[in-house]
Design a protein around this motif. Sequence first.
Motif, PDB file in Angstrom:
ATOM      1  N   UNK A 121       0.834  -1.200   0.000  1.00 50.19           N
ATOM      2  CA  UNK A 121       0.000   0.000   0.000  1.00 50.19           C
ATOM      3  C   UNK A 121       0.874   1.258   0.000  1.00 50.19           C
ATOM      4  N   UNK A 122       0.366   2.283  -0.634  1.00 51.62           N
ATOM      5  CA  UNK A 122       1.072   3.562  -0.586  1.00 51.62           C
ATOM      6  C   UNK A 122       0.995   4.121   0.830  1.00 51.62           C
ATOM      7  N   UNK A 123       2.012   4.851   1.208  1.00 50.01           N
ATOM      8  CA  UNK A 123       2.008   5.607   2.468  1.00 50.01           C
ATOM      9  C   UNK A 123       1.889   4.729   3.701  1.00 50.01           C
ATOM     10  N   UNK A 124       2.248   3.478   3.541  1.00 50.81           N
ATOM     11  CA  UNK A 124       2.141   2.579   4.670  1.00 50.81           C
ATOM     12  C   UNK A 124       3.267   2.735   5.667  1.00 50.81           C
ATOM     13  N   UNK A 125       4.443   2.884   5.155  1.00 49.69           N
ATOM     14  CA  UNK A 125       5.612   2.798   6.019  1.00 49.69           C
ATOM     15  C   UNK A 125       6.663   3.798   5.553  1.00 49.69           C
ATOM     16  N   UNK A 126       7.371   4.318   6.536  1.00 51.85           N
ATOM     17  CA  UNK A 126       8.413   5.288   6.252  1.00 51.85           C
ATOM     18  C   UNK A 126       9.681   4.873   6.959  1.00 51.85           C
ATOM     19  N   UNK A 127      10.773   5.428   6.505  1.00 53.75           N
ATOM     20  CA  UNK A 127      12.058   5.071   7.064  1.00 53.75           C
ATOM     21  C   UNK A 127      12.994   6.254   6.849  1.00 53.75           C
ATOM     22  N   UNK A 128      13.636   6.699   7.904  1.00 57.74           N
ATOM     23  CA  UNK A 128      14.579   7.804   7.772  1.00 57.74           C
ATOM     24  C   UNK A 128      15.833   7.509   8.578  1.00 57.74           C
ATOM     25  N   UNK A 129      16.953   8.037   8.093  1.00 53.63           N
ATOM     26  CA  UNK A 129      18.257   7.777   8.697  1.00 53.63           C
ATOM     27  C   UNK A 129      18.848   9.100   9.183  1.00 53.63           C
ATOM     28  N   UNK A 130      19.291   9.119  10.426  1.00 48.61           N
ATOM     29  CA  UNK A 130      19.885  10.315  11.015  1.00 48.61           C
ATOM     30  C   UNK A 130      21.293   9.999  11.519  1.00 48.61           C
ATOM     31  N   UNK A 131      22.167  10.985  11.393  1.00 46.00           N
ATOM     32  CA  UNK A 131      23.535  10.818  11.896  1.00 46.00           C
ATOM     33  C   UNK A 131      23.595  11.254  13.347  1.00 46.00           C
ATOM     34  N   UNK A 132      24.049  10.365  14.230  1.00 46.33           N
ATOM     35  CA  UNK A 132      24.276  10.741  15.626  1.00 46.33           C
ATOM     36  C   UNK A 132      25.661  11.369  15.737  1.00 46.33           C
ATOM     37  N   UNK A 133      25.734  12.476  16.466  1.00 41.76           N
ATOM     38  CA  UNK A 133      27.035  13.108  16.707  1.00 41.76           C
ATOM     39  C   UNK A 133      27.870  12.218  17.629  1.00 41.76           C
ATOM     40  N   UNK A 134      27.185  11.657  18.622  1.00 40.61           N
ATOM     41  CA  UNK A 134      27.820  10.768  19.576  1.00 40.61           C
ATOM     42  C   UNK A 134      26.807   9.723  20.004  1.00 40.61           C
ATOM     43  N   UNK A 135      27.305   8.562  20.423  1.00 40.99           N
ATOM     44  CA  UNK A 135      26.402   7.550  20.966  1.00 40.99           C
ATOM     45  C   UNK A 135      27.153   6.737  21.997  1.00 40.99           C
ATOM     46  N   UNK A 136      26.475   6.464  23.103  1.00 42.58           N
ATOM     47  CA  UNK A 136      27.103   5.747  24.211  1.00 42.58           C
ATOM     48  C   UNK A 136      26.201   4.639  24.719  1.00 42.58           C
ATOM     49  N   UNK A 137      26.812   3.592  25.213  1.00 41.13           N
ATOM     50  CA  UNK A 137      26.139   2.665  26.118  1.00 41.13           C
ATOM     51  C   UNK A 137      26.536   3.063  27.529  1.00 41.13           C
ATOM     52  N   UNK A 138      25.559   3.109  28.434  1.00 39.71           N
ATOM     53  CA  UNK A 138      25.878   3.487  29.812  1.00 39.71           C
ATOM     54  C   UNK A 138      25.982   2.231  30.651  1.00 39.71           C
ATOM     55  N   UNK A 139      27.117   1.588  30.606  1.00 38.20           N
ATOM     56  CA  UNK A 139      27.229   0.306  31.300  1.00 38.20           C
ATOM     57  C   UNK A 139      27.696   0.452  32.735  1.00 38.20           C
ATOM     58  N   UNK A 140      28.482   1.470  32.978  1.00 40.20           N
ATOM     59  CA  UNK A 140      29.142   1.558  34.276  1.00 40.20           C
ATOM     60  C   UNK A 140      28.282   2.181  35.352  1.00 40.20           C
ATOM     61  N   UNK A 141      28.733   2.107  36.560  1.00 41.72           N
ATOM     62  CA  UNK A 141      28.092   2.779  37.665  1.00 41.72           C
ATOM     63  C   UNK A 141      28.748   4.135  37.878  1.00 41.72           C
ATOM     64  N   UNK A 142      28.565   4.668  39.055  1.00 43.07           N
ATOM     65  CA  UNK A 142      29.017   6.024  39.328  1.00 43.07           C
ATOM     66  C   UNK A 142      30.520   6.206  39.241  1.00 43.07           C
TER      67      UNK A 142
END
Lengths: 114, 114, 114
Positions: C84-105
Amino acid sequence: MKKIEAIIRKSKFKAVKGALREGGINSFNYHLTRCISEESEKRFYRGVEFDAKSEDRIQLSLYVKDKDVESTIQMIRTSGATGDAADSYLAVFAAKKAYKLEGGENDDKLIEII
Amino acid sequence: MKKIEAIIRKSKFKAVKGALREGGINSFNYHLTRCISEESEKRFYRGVEFDAKSEDRIQLSLYVKDKDVESTIQMIRTSGATGDAADSYLAVFAAKKAYKLEGGENDDKLIEII
Amino acid sequence: MKKIEAIIRKSKFKAVKGALREGGINSFNYHLTRCISEESEKRFYRGVEFDAKSEDRIQLSLYVKDKDVESTIQMIRTSGATGDAADSYLAVFAAKKAYKLEGGENDDKLIEII
Protein backbone atom coordinates in the motif's frame (compact mmCIF):
# COMPACT_ATOMS: atom_id res chain seq x y z
CA MET A 1 21.68 23.26 19.87
CA LYS A 2 21.81 19.50 20.34
CA LYS A 3 19.17 16.92 21.10
CA ILE A 4 20.16 14.24 23.58
CA GLU A 5 18.14 11.05 23.46
CA ALA A 6 18.65 8.78 26.45
CA ILE A 7 17.00 5.42 27.03
CA ILE A 8 17.07 4.47 30.69
CA ARG A 9 15.51 1.97 33.06
CA LYS A 10 12.27 3.03 34.71
CA SER A 11 13.84 2.38 38.11
CA LYS A 12 16.41 5.08 37.39
CA PHE A 13 14.03 7.79 36.22
CA LYS A 14 13.71 9.55 39.57
CA ALA A 15 17.48 9.59 40.09
CA VAL A 16 18.14 10.92 36.59
CA LYS A 17 15.48 13.62 36.95
CA GLY A 18 17.02 14.67 40.25
CA ALA A 19 20.55 14.73 38.83
CA LEU A 20 19.42 16.83 35.87
CA ARG A 21 17.60 19.31 38.11
CA GLU A 22 20.58 19.58 40.42
CA GLY A 23 22.72 20.24 37.37
CA GLY A 24 20.44 23.03 36.17
CA ILE A 25 18.57 21.08 33.46
CA ASN A 26 14.95 21.80 34.39
CA SER A 27 13.27 21.14 31.11
CA PHE A 28 12.97 17.92 29.15
CA ASN A 29 10.35 15.50 27.95
CA TYR A 30 10.02 11.74 28.10
CA HIS A 31 7.86 8.85 26.97
CA LEU A 32 7.65 5.13 27.49
CA THR A 33 9.37 2.92 24.97
CA ARG A 34 9.81 -0.85 24.68
CA CYS A 35 13.32 -2.14 24.39
CA ILE A 36 14.30 -5.36 22.67
CA SER A 37 17.89 -6.33 23.24
CA GLU A 38 20.12 -9.31 22.82
CA GLU A 39 20.78 -9.32 26.55
CA SER A 40 17.12 -9.13 27.53
CA GLU A 41 16.55 -12.42 25.75
CA LYS A 42 18.77 -14.23 28.22
CA ARG A 43 17.60 -13.01 31.61
CA PHE A 44 17.38 -15.29 34.61
CA TYR A 45 14.77 -15.29 37.36
CA ARG A 46 15.44 -17.48 40.39
CA GLY A 47 18.00 -19.44 38.44
CA VAL A 48 15.70 -20.07 35.48
CA GLU A 49 16.56 -18.58 32.12
CA PHE A 50 13.54 -16.97 30.55
CA ASP A 51 12.83 -15.07 27.39
CA ALA A 52 12.08 -11.52 28.42
CA LYS A 53 11.67 -10.47 24.80
CA SER A 54 11.14 -6.80 25.59
CA GLU A 55 11.08 -4.45 28.54
CA ASP A 56 9.75 -1.02 29.30
CA ARG A 57 12.25 1.78 29.21
CA ILE A 58 11.92 5.53 29.41
CA GLN A 59 13.21 7.65 26.59
CA LEU A 60 14.26 11.14 27.60
CA SER A 61 14.60 13.88 25.01
CA LEU A 62 16.57 16.94 26.00
CA TYR A 63 17.32 20.00 23.93
CA VAL A 64 20.54 21.48 25.27
CA LYS A 65 22.98 24.15 24.21
CA ASP A 66 26.25 22.91 22.71
CA LYS A 67 28.23 24.02 25.75
CA ASP A 68 26.00 21.91 28.05
CA VAL A 69 26.19 18.62 26.11
CA GLU A 70 29.16 17.08 27.93
CA SER A 71 27.94 17.96 31.43
CA THR A 72 24.44 16.68 30.64
CA ILE A 73 25.84 13.38 29.38
CA GLN A 74 27.76 13.01 32.64
CA MET A 75 24.63 13.77 34.72
CA ILE A 76 22.63 11.08 32.93
CA ARG A 77 25.49 8.66 33.02
CA THR A 78 26.25 8.79 36.71
CA SER A 79 22.59 8.75 37.73
CA GLY A 80 21.18 6.41 35.10
CA ALA A 81 23.60 3.53 34.75
CA THR A 82 22.92 0.32 36.67
CA GLY A 83 26.08 -1.61 35.94
CA ASP A 84 24.24 -4.07 33.71
CA ALA A 85 25.21 -4.29 30.08
CA ALA A 86 22.75 -2.94 27.54
CA ASP A 87 20.79 -1.13 30.16
CA SER A 88 20.93 2.38 28.91
CA TYR A 89 21.82 4.24 25.77
CA LEU A 90 22.49 7.81 24.96
CA ALA A 91 22.84 9.55 21.61
CA VAL A 92 23.41 13.15 20.60
CA PHE A 93 21.94 14.75 17.48
CA ALA A 94 22.55 18.17 15.97
CA ALA A 95 19.42 20.24 15.43
CA LYS A 96 19.52 22.43 12.34
CA LYS A 97 17.17 24.87 14.06
CA ALA A 98 15.31 25.00 17.35
CA TYR A 99 12.60 27.35 18.56
CA LYS A 100 10.42 28.06 21.53
CA LEU A 101 6.92 28.96 20.41
CA GLU A 102 6.06 31.61 22.94
CA GLY A 103 4.09 34.07 20.91
CA GLY A 104 0.57 34.11 19.61
CA GLU A 105 -0.57 34.64 16.08
CA ASN A 106 0.39 38.25 15.66
CA ASP A 107 3.66 38.79 17.43
CA ASP A 108 7.26 37.97 16.86
CA LYS A 109 8.05 35.55 19.63
CA LEU A 110 9.38 32.69 17.57
CA ILE A 111 12.52 32.57 19.65
CA GLU A 112 15.48 30.84 18.11
CA ILE A 113 17.50 28.71 20.52
CA ILE A 114 21.18 28.30 19.66
CA MET B 1 14.57 16.06 3.60
CA LYS B 2 14.15 17.40 7.11
CA LYS B 3 12.40 16.05 10.17
CA ILE B 4 10.50 18.61 12.21
CA GLU B 5 9.79 17.67 15.81
CA ALA B 6 7.24 19.86 17.52
CA ILE B 7 6.03 19.55 21.10
CA ILE B 8 2.69 21.25 21.58
CA ARG B 9 -0.12 21.44 24.12
CA LYS B 10 -2.91 18.90 23.73
CA SER B 11 -5.42 21.75 23.57
CA LYS B 12 -3.73 23.01 20.41
CA PHE B 13 -3.57 19.72 18.53
CA LYS B 14 -6.76 20.20 16.54
CA ALA B 15 -5.77 23.72 15.51
CA VAL B 16 -2.29 22.62 14.44
CA LYS B 17 -3.64 19.66 12.49
CA GLY B 18 -6.07 21.97 10.72
CA ALA B 19 -3.38 24.52 9.93
CA LEU B 20 -1.10 21.86 8.51
CA ARG B 21 -3.84 20.40 6.34
CA GLU B 22 -4.81 23.83 5.07
CA GLY B 23 -1.14 24.39 4.24
CA GLY B 24 -0.93 21.15 2.27
CA ILE B 25 0.82 19.02 4.92
CA ASN B 26 -1.44 15.98 5.03
CA SER B 27 0.91 13.45 6.46
CA PHE B 28 2.57 13.34 9.87
CA ASN B 29 2.64 11.23 13.00
CA TYR B 30 2.35 12.02 16.68
CA HIS B 31 2.53 10.49 20.13
CA LEU B 32 1.94 11.53 23.68
CA THR B 33 4.92 12.73 25.67
CA ARG B 34 5.35 14.04 29.20
CA CYS B 35 6.98 17.41 29.59
CA ILE B 36 8.93 18.54 32.62
CA SER B 37 9.80 22.18 32.60
CA GLU B 38 11.03 24.84 34.95
CA GLU B 39 7.86 26.78 34.38
CA SER B 40 5.55 23.85 34.97
CA GLU B 41 6.95 23.59 38.49
CA LYS B 42 5.52 26.98 39.37
CA ARG B 43 1.95 26.85 38.12
CA PHE B 44 -0.93 28.37 40.01
CA TYR B 45 -4.46 27.05 40.36
CA ARG B 46 -7.03 29.37 41.95
CA GLY B 47 -4.24 31.47 43.39
CA VAL B 48 -2.43 28.54 44.94
CA GLU B 49 1.03 27.65 43.68
CA PHE B 50 1.32 23.94 43.09
CA ASP B 51 3.97 21.62 41.81
CA ALA B 52 2.75 20.37 38.46
CA LYS B 53 5.95 18.39 37.95
CA SER B 54 5.01 17.21 34.49
CA GLU B 55 2.29 17.62 31.92
CA ASP B 56 1.08 15.76 28.88
CA ARG B 57 2.14 17.17 25.56
CA ILE B 58 1.85 15.92 22.02
CA GLN B 59 4.97 15.40 19.96
CA LEU B 60 4.46 15.76 16.24
CA SER B 61 6.99 14.33 13.81
CA LEU B 62 6.87 15.61 10.26
CA TYR B 63 9.09 14.64 7.36
CA VAL B 64 9.13 17.58 4.97
CA LYS B 65 11.07 18.59 1.91
CA ASP B 66 13.72 21.26 2.43
CA LYS B 67 11.70 23.85 0.52
CA ASP B 68 8.72 23.34 2.86
CA VAL B 69 10.54 23.67 6.18
CA GLU B 70 10.03 27.41 6.72
CA SER B 71 6.34 27.41 5.78
CA THR B 72 5.68 24.37 7.99
CA ILE B 73 7.39 26.05 10.96
CA GLN B 74 5.13 29.07 10.45
CA MET B 75 1.99 26.88 10.27
CA ILE B 76 2.84 25.19 13.57
CA ARG B 77 3.88 28.43 15.16
CA THR B 78 0.76 30.43 14.44
CA SER B 79 -1.60 27.58 15.28
CA GLY B 80 0.27 25.98 18.18
CA ALA B 81 1.52 28.81 20.37
CA THR B 82 -0.54 29.80 23.40
CA GLY B 83 1.39 32.87 24.54
CA ASP B 84 2.70 31.08 27.63
CA ALA B 85 6.40 30.66 28.01
CA ALA B 86 7.81 27.16 27.62
CA ASP B 87 4.63 25.90 26.10
CA SER B 88 5.83 24.57 22.83
CA TYR B 89 9.06 23.67 21.17
CA LEU B 90 10.10 22.98 17.65
CA ALA B 91 13.33 21.55 16.27
CA VAL B 92 14.52 20.68 12.78
CA PHE B 93 16.80 17.76 11.96
CA ALA B 94 18.46 16.78 8.71
CA ALA B 95 17.73 13.23 7.56
CA LYS B 96 20.61 11.54 5.79
CA LYS B 97 18.13 9.43 3.86
CA ALA B 98 14.37 9.00 3.82
CA TYR B 99 12.22 6.38 2.13
CA LYS B 100 8.64 5.39 1.65
CA LEU B 101 8.31 1.61 1.80
CA GLU B 102 5.66 1.05 -0.82
CA GLY B 103 6.74 -2.15 -2.43
CA GLY B 104 6.54 -5.75 -1.41
CA GLU B 105 9.34 -8.26 -1.20
CA ASN B 106 10.16 -8.58 -4.86
CA ASP B 107 9.83 -5.17 -6.40
CA ASP B 108 11.75 -1.96 -6.45
CA LYS B 109 9.51 0.45 -4.63
CA LEU B 110 11.91 1.66 -2.03
CA ILE B 111 11.22 5.27 -2.97
CA GLU B 112 13.79 7.80 -1.87
CA ILE B 113 12.33 11.08 -0.66
CA ILE B 114 14.53 14.14 -1.11
CA MET C 1 26.69 5.67 14.19
CA LYS C 2 23.30 6.24 12.61
CA LYS C 3 19.79 6.21 13.96
CA ILE C 4 17.18 4.59 11.77
CA GLU C 5 13.59 5.58 12.44
CA ALA C 6 11.01 3.35 10.79
CA ILE C 7 7.26 3.72 10.98
CA ILE C 8 5.52 0.47 10.13
CA ARG C 9 2.09 -1.13 10.37
CA LYS C 10 1.35 -3.02 13.57
CA SER C 11 0.54 -6.09 11.50
CA LYS C 12 4.12 -6.13 10.22
CA PHE C 13 5.88 -5.78 13.55
CA LYS C 14 6.46 -9.48 14.12
CA ALA C 15 7.84 -9.97 10.61
CA VAL C 16 10.16 -6.98 10.90
CA LYS C 17 11.41 -8.09 14.31
CA GLY C 18 12.11 -11.54 12.91
CA ALA C 19 13.90 -10.18 9.86
CA LEU C 20 16.08 -7.94 12.01
CA ARG C 21 16.98 -10.79 14.36
CA GLU C 22 17.80 -13.07 11.44
CA GLY C 23 20.01 -10.30 10.07
CA GLY C 24 21.88 -9.94 13.35
CA ILE C 25 20.11 -6.81 14.65
CA ASN C 26 19.10 -7.93 18.14
CA SER C 27 18.69 -4.60 19.82
CA PHE C 28 16.22 -1.83 19.11
CA ASN C 29 13.35 -0.01 20.77
CA TYR C 30 9.85 0.89 19.64
CA HIS C 31 6.74 2.77 20.68
CA LEU C 32 3.24 3.29 19.43
CA THR C 33 2.59 6.34 17.30
CA ARG C 34 -0.48 7.68 15.52
CA CYS C 35 -0.17 8.35 11.82
CA ILE C 36 -2.20 10.89 9.91
CA SER C 37 -1.79 10.64 6.18
CA GLU C 38 -3.42 11.88 3.03
CA GLU C 39 -4.14 8.31 2.04
CA SER C 40 -5.65 7.31 5.37
CA GLU C 41 -8.31 9.98 4.85
CA LYS C 42 -9.65 8.15 1.84
CA ARG C 43 -9.92 4.56 2.98
CA PHE C 44 -12.81 2.34 1.99
CA TYR C 45 -14.56 -0.28 4.09
CA ARG C 46 -17.03 -2.56 2.29
CA GLY C 47 -17.22 -0.10 -0.57
CA VAL C 48 -17.93 2.89 1.62
CA GLU C 49 -15.39 5.69 1.76
CA PHE C 50 -14.74 6.73 5.33
CA ASP C 51 -12.53 9.20 7.07
CA ALA C 52 -9.98 7.16 8.98
CA LYS C 53 -8.26 10.31 10.19
CA SER C 54 -5.44 8.51 11.95
CA GLU C 55 -4.15 5.01 12.53
CA ASP C 56 -1.85 3.30 14.98
CA ARG C 57 1.63 2.60 13.75
CA ILE C 58 4.77 1.37 15.42
CA GLN C 59 7.87 3.50 15.36
CA LEU C 60 11.11 1.56 15.57
CA SER C 61 14.32 3.29 16.59
CA LEU C 62 17.55 1.48 15.80
CA TYR C 63 21.08 2.64 16.49
CA VAL C 64 23.31 0.94 13.94
CA LYS C 65 26.89 1.23 12.80
CA ASP C 66 27.45 3.04 9.52
CA LYS C 67 28.44 -0.18 7.77
CA ASP C 68 25.12 -1.80 8.74
CA VAL C 69 22.77 0.97 7.58
CA GLU C 70 22.11 -0.33 4.06
CA SER C 71 21.53 -3.93 5.10
CA THR C 72 19.22 -2.85 7.93
CA ILE C 73 17.17 -0.70 5.55
CA GLN C 74 16.78 -3.72 3.29
CA MET C 75 15.69 -5.95 6.21
CA ILE C 76 12.98 -3.49 7.23
CA ARG C 77 11.94 -2.87 3.69
CA THR C 78 11.40 -6.45 2.61
CA SER C 79 9.68 -7.43 5.85
CA GLY C 80 7.72 -4.26 6.60
CA ALA C 81 6.20 -3.12 3.32
CA THR C 82 2.63 -4.08 2.53
CA GLY C 83 2.34 -2.81 -1.03
CA ASP C 84 0.00 0.00 0.00
CA ALA C 85 1.07 3.56 -0.59
CA ALA C 86 2.01 5.61 2.47
CA ASP C 87 2.14 2.58 4.67
CA SER C 88 5.61 2.80 6.02
CA TYR C 89 8.41 5.29 6.25
CA LEU C 90 12.06 5.07 7.06
CA ALA C 91 14.58 7.80 7.77
CA VAL C 92 18.26 7.78 8.70
CA PHE C 93 19.89 10.32 11.01
CA ALA C 94 23.53 10.82 11.90
CA ALA C 95 24.28 10.74 15.63
CA LYS C 96 27.04 13.11 16.71
CA LYS C 97 27.82 10.77 19.58
CA ALA C 98 26.40 7.55 20.97
CA TYR C 99 27.10 5.75 24.21
CA LYS C 100 26.14 2.67 26.12
CA LEU C 101 25.88 3.49 29.81
CA GLU C 102 27.23 0.31 31.30
CA GLY C 103 29.14 1.56 34.28
CA GLY C 104 28.09 2.78 37.67
CA GLU C 105 29.02 6.02 39.33
CA ASN C 106 32.69 5.44 39.86
CA ASP C 107 34.01 3.63 36.85
CA ASP C 108 34.82 4.42 33.28
CA LYS C 109 32.31 2.40 31.36
CA LEU C 110 30.81 5.17 29.30
CA ILE C 111 31.39 3.22 26.12
CA GLU C 112 31.39 5.20 22.91
CA ILE C 113 29.70 3.47 20.00
CA ILE C 114 30.98 4.37 16.54
